[in-house]
Scaffold this motif. Structure first.
Motif, PDB file in Angstrom:
ATOM      1  N   ASN A  73       0.814  -1.210   0.000  1.00 36.54           N
ATOM      2  CA  ASN A  73       0.000   0.000   0.000  1.00 36.54           C
ATOM      3  C   ASN A  73       0.851   1.266   0.000  1.00 36.54           C
ATOM      4  O   ASN A  73       0.529   2.255  -0.656  1.00 36.54           O
ATOM      5  N   TYR A  74       1.948   1.222   0.754  1.00 39.83           N
ATOM      6  CA  TYR A  74       2.810   2.391   0.853  1.00 39.83           C
ATOM      7  C   TYR A  74       4.120   2.169   0.100  1.00 39.83           C
ATOM      8  O   TYR A  74       5.141   1.833   0.675  1.00 39.83           O
ATOM      9  N   GLY A  75       4.053   2.346  -1.217  1.00 43.74           N
ATOM     10  CA  GLY A  75       5.260   2.283  -2.046  1.00 43.74           C
ATOM     11  C   GLY A  75       5.398   1.031  -2.877  1.00 43.74           C
ATOM     12  O   GLY A  75       5.990   1.060  -3.950  1.00 43.74           O
ATOM     13  N   GLY A  76       4.889  -0.098  -2.384  1.00 40.72           N
ATOM     14  CA  GLY A  76       5.001  -1.321  -3.167  1.00 40.72           C
ATOM     15  C   GLY A  76       6.414  -1.886  -3.185  1.00 40.72           C
ATOM     16  O   GLY A  76       7.159  -1.774  -2.203  1.00 40.72           O
ATOM     17  N   PRO A  77       6.833  -2.490  -4.303  1.00 37.23           N
ATOM     18  CA  PRO A  77       8.132  -3.169  -4.376  1.00 37.23           C
ATOM     19  C   PRO A  77       9.328  -2.320  -3.944  1.00 37.23           C
ATOM     20  O   PRO A  77      10.192  -2.799  -3.217  1.00 37.23           O
ATOM     21  N   ASP A 241      -0.743   4.725  -5.442  1.00 40.17           N
ATOM     22  CA  ASP A 241      -2.213   4.633  -5.391  1.00 40.17           C
ATOM     23  C   ASP A 241      -2.630   3.958  -4.089  1.00 40.17           C
ATOM     24  O   ASP A 241      -3.043   2.808  -4.061  1.00 40.17           O
ATOM     25  N   ASN A 242      -2.480   4.707  -2.978  1.00 38.41           N
ATOM     26  CA  ASN A 242      -2.755   4.109  -1.670  1.00 38.41           C
ATOM     27  C   ASN A 242      -4.158   4.388  -1.143  1.00 38.41           C
ATOM     28  O   ASN A 242      -4.568   3.821  -0.130  1.00 38.41           O
ATOM     29  N   GLY A 243      -4.867   5.293  -1.787  1.00 42.84           N
ATOM     30  CA  GLY A 243      -6.242   5.561  -1.385  1.00 42.84           C
ATOM     31  C   GLY A 243      -6.385   6.263  -0.047  1.00 42.84           C
ATOM     32  O   GLY A 243      -7.474   6.289   0.529  1.00 42.84           O
ATOM     33  N   VAL A 244      -5.299   6.841   0.480  1.00 41.06           N
ATOM     34  CA  VAL A 244      -5.375   7.509   1.773  1.00 41.06           C
ATOM     35  C   VAL A 244      -4.977   8.982   1.675  1.00 41.06           C
ATOM     36  O   VAL A 244      -4.713   9.641   2.684  1.00 41.06           O
ATOM     37  N   HIS A 315      -5.721  -5.332  -6.883  1.00 39.99           N
ATOM     38  CA  HIS A 315      -6.506  -6.545  -6.635  1.00 39.99           C
ATOM     39  C   HIS A 315      -6.118  -7.183  -5.300  1.00 39.99           C
ATOM     40  O   HIS A 315      -6.992  -7.612  -4.522  1.00 39.99           O
ATOM     41  N   LEU A 316      -4.830  -7.249  -5.017  1.00 38.55           N
ATOM     42  CA  LEU A 316      -4.382  -7.872  -3.764  1.00 38.55           C
ATOM     43  C   LEU A 316      -4.851  -7.103  -2.541  1.00 38.55           C
ATOM     44  O   LEU A 316      -5.079  -7.683  -1.481  1.00 38.55           O
ATOM     45  N   LEU A 317      -4.999  -5.786  -2.679  1.00 37.34           N
ATOM     46  CA  LEU A 317      -5.390  -4.944  -1.548  1.00 37.34           C
ATOM     47  C   LEU A 317      -6.896  -4.717  -1.467  1.00 37.34           C
ATOM     48  O   LEU A 317      -7.380  -4.149  -0.478  1.00 37.34           O
TER      49      LEU A 317
END
Length: 533
Positions: A73-77, A241-244, A315-317
């Motif tokens: 959610n915060y940054g990914g890989p 794209d964390n939605g926050v 999708h995973l989140l």
């Protein structure tokens, strides 16, 4: 025989006359007697066993699997892969500094005893009091966090096994979840009544399970998956794209570091087991350092491996996916379902991680009980004589059940508010790290010239490494107190500063109003007229 260094003459072994022969005494036990404590616990752990307990509590499978959603959610890989390298490297400075102090003061009290010895006579009682409660409450919060995450793992396994969220699977209510959590705590309490030799065997099994489990999952999951991420995606993709409402990349990266810092927390387990470890003035430090290094290497491999199976982060989140938004579980489930048409294999893989979480929770109770035992030995807790009691297996039985009960009460906040629960558990990361940093701070300031090094020491580099450790902990304490969502609202506010501040107010108030009149710091329980400082 003696082992010498620049600052001290440290006994490599004591030779005691017995029936005309010289019998060697374990160096850890010898040093414990010098510090004023008699040997009460069963000293039978090897350096491998000490490492195994510590490694099992760190548990990369537990930390990474349960916080994988946070990382994505915060940054990914990028935040996970590079954040792990940064956090691991700087955590090593904290571990090295703790190992050096542990070598000089190998007692189960660990951090709070160190603070008393390093803060100077005037501040010793208060420093000891403050650090003990920070460390002990942080450990109880850590147990709460680990065992509650195991309850959630079981909840997700049940959900997926009954058809998933989209297939009408069974989703446990918060009341059922707390009952599962209570059952897990009880089982861990019972296991911790076993003799330390049997716990040592379980610790080694836990360590092996973590290592083998990591290698199985990091290879199996991306291999089974029909879609795999590219090397470019792993090394360059940054998820904003964390939605926050947070769009600043540096800010997002900082928030993504939580997973990398939460996972290795708990390496003070080696310290709290030193009175049960052979030659603890050498093997305790080895346990700390080896657990951090192995966790760093194995954890990074695990992150890389499973992230190669990530192709669709939203999708995973998504909370409406089969696993209810639990990213790691959905990742494993999708990998097998895409190839075999069934996600059963993914559920089994998730269960492998769940067993590692179980072992981790078991180890945290062991860790907690030894801290309670050491603190009550110094008459620093209400009803200290009760918590200091040992059973026939030389295990602090009442301290075990106290840790179980308090951890259960902490989790009850989840029934009232998820925000309140998360604030309580935040102490597990920030509070424990603060308790690590303060004795190191005393070591490089007040005790800079007076600190007497043990067999393991950093030589002339000790002060520099200590300052790096202190600054790193200060940095992450600030970073993890920042808001995690905008606009800031009641349900999105980061209550970590309030939780830590509340703990400080409570402990300091207790000290001013009551404890300062009777708590004088660590006390000895043997004749100390001949002991050395």
């Amino acid at each position: 025989m003696v082992l010498e260094n620049r600052d001290r003459v440290f006994p490599s072994e004591d030779l005691v006359a017995h029936d005309g022969y010289h019998v060697s005494i374990d160096t850890g036990e010898s040093r414990l007697r010098q510090l004023g404590y008699k040997q009460e616990l069963n000293r039978s752990l090897s350096v491998i066993s000490n490492f195994a307990f510590c490694f099992a509590i760190i548990s990369v499978l537990q930390g990474i699997t349960t916080l994988y959603s946070q990382g994505l959610n915060y940054g990914g890989p990028i935040s996970m892969i590079y954040g792990w390298l940064i956090a691991g490297f700087l955590t090593m400075f904290v571990g090295l500094s703790m190992a050096e102090i542990c070598s000089s003061y190998p007692t189960s009290g660990g951090l709070y005893y160190w603070s008393a010895m390093l803060a100077g006579p005037q501040w010793a009682p208060f420093a000891s009091w403050l650090i003990c409660w920070f460390n002990m409450v942080g450990q109880w919060a850590n147990t709460t966090s680990v065992d509650f995450s195991l309850a959630q793992v079981i909840q997700v396994i049940i959900l997926l096994s009954t058809g998933g969220k989209n297939g009408g699977g069974y989703l446990c209510s918060k009341y059922v979840l707390i009952c599962i959590y209570g059952g897990i705590l009880f089982i861990h309490g019972v296991i911790n009544l076993l003799p330390i030799k049997l716990l040592s065997v379980l610790g080694k099994i836990a360590a092996a399970w973590n290592v083998i489990g990591v290698f199985v999952l990091m290879i199996l999951v991306p291999t089974v998956s029909t879609k795999r991420a590219s090397v470019e995606f792993i090394s360059n993709h940054f998820n904003t794209d964390n939605g926050v409402g947070i769009h600043s990349k540096p800010y997002i990266f900082v928030l993504g570091l939580l997973m990398s810092n939460y996972t290795p927390a708990g390496y003070d387990a080696s310290v709290h087991l030193v009175e049960e470890t052979k030659n603890a003035d050498r093997n305790g430090p080895k346990g700390i350092i080896s657990a951090i290094v192995v966790s760093f290497i194995v954890g990074w491999g695990y992150l890389l491996g499973i992230t190669f199976a990530v192709t669709d982060i939203p999708h995973l989140l998504n909370p409406d996916n089969d696993a209810g938004g639990y990213a790691a579980a959905q990742l494993f489930y999708d990998a097998f379902k895409s190839r075999y048409g069934s996600g059963v294999g993914g559920i089994i893989c998730f269960g492998v991680a769940g067993i590692a979480v179980f072992f981790c929770g078991m180890g945290t109770i062991t860790n907690n009980s030894r801290m309670v035992y050491a603190f009550s030995r110094d008459s620093a807790m209400p009803y200290s004589s009760v918590w200091h009691k040992l059973n026939k297996n030389e295990v602090p039985v009442n301290a075990v059940w106290l840790s179980v009960c308090i951890s259960f009460c902490m989790a009850l906040t989840s029934l009232l508010s998820s925000v309140a629960f998360e604030s309580m558990v935040s102490i597990a990361t920030v509070g424990i790290n603060i308790s690590y940093a303060i004795p190191i701070f005393y070591r490089v300031t007040v005790a800079h010239k007076s600190f007497i090094r043990g067999p393991f020491n950093l030589g002339c580099y000790g002060t520099v490494e200590g300052w790096i450790a202190v600054l790193w902990v200060a940095t992450i304490t600030v970073l993890f107190s920042l808001p995690v969502a905008y606009p800031i609202a009641r349900d999105t506010f980061n209550y970590t500063p309030a939780a830590i501040g509340g703990l400080i107010v409570f402990v300091v108030s207790w000290w001013i109003l009551d404890a300062r009149y009777w708590f004088k710091g660590p006390i000895t329980n043997i004749d100390t007229t001949t002991r050395t400082n």
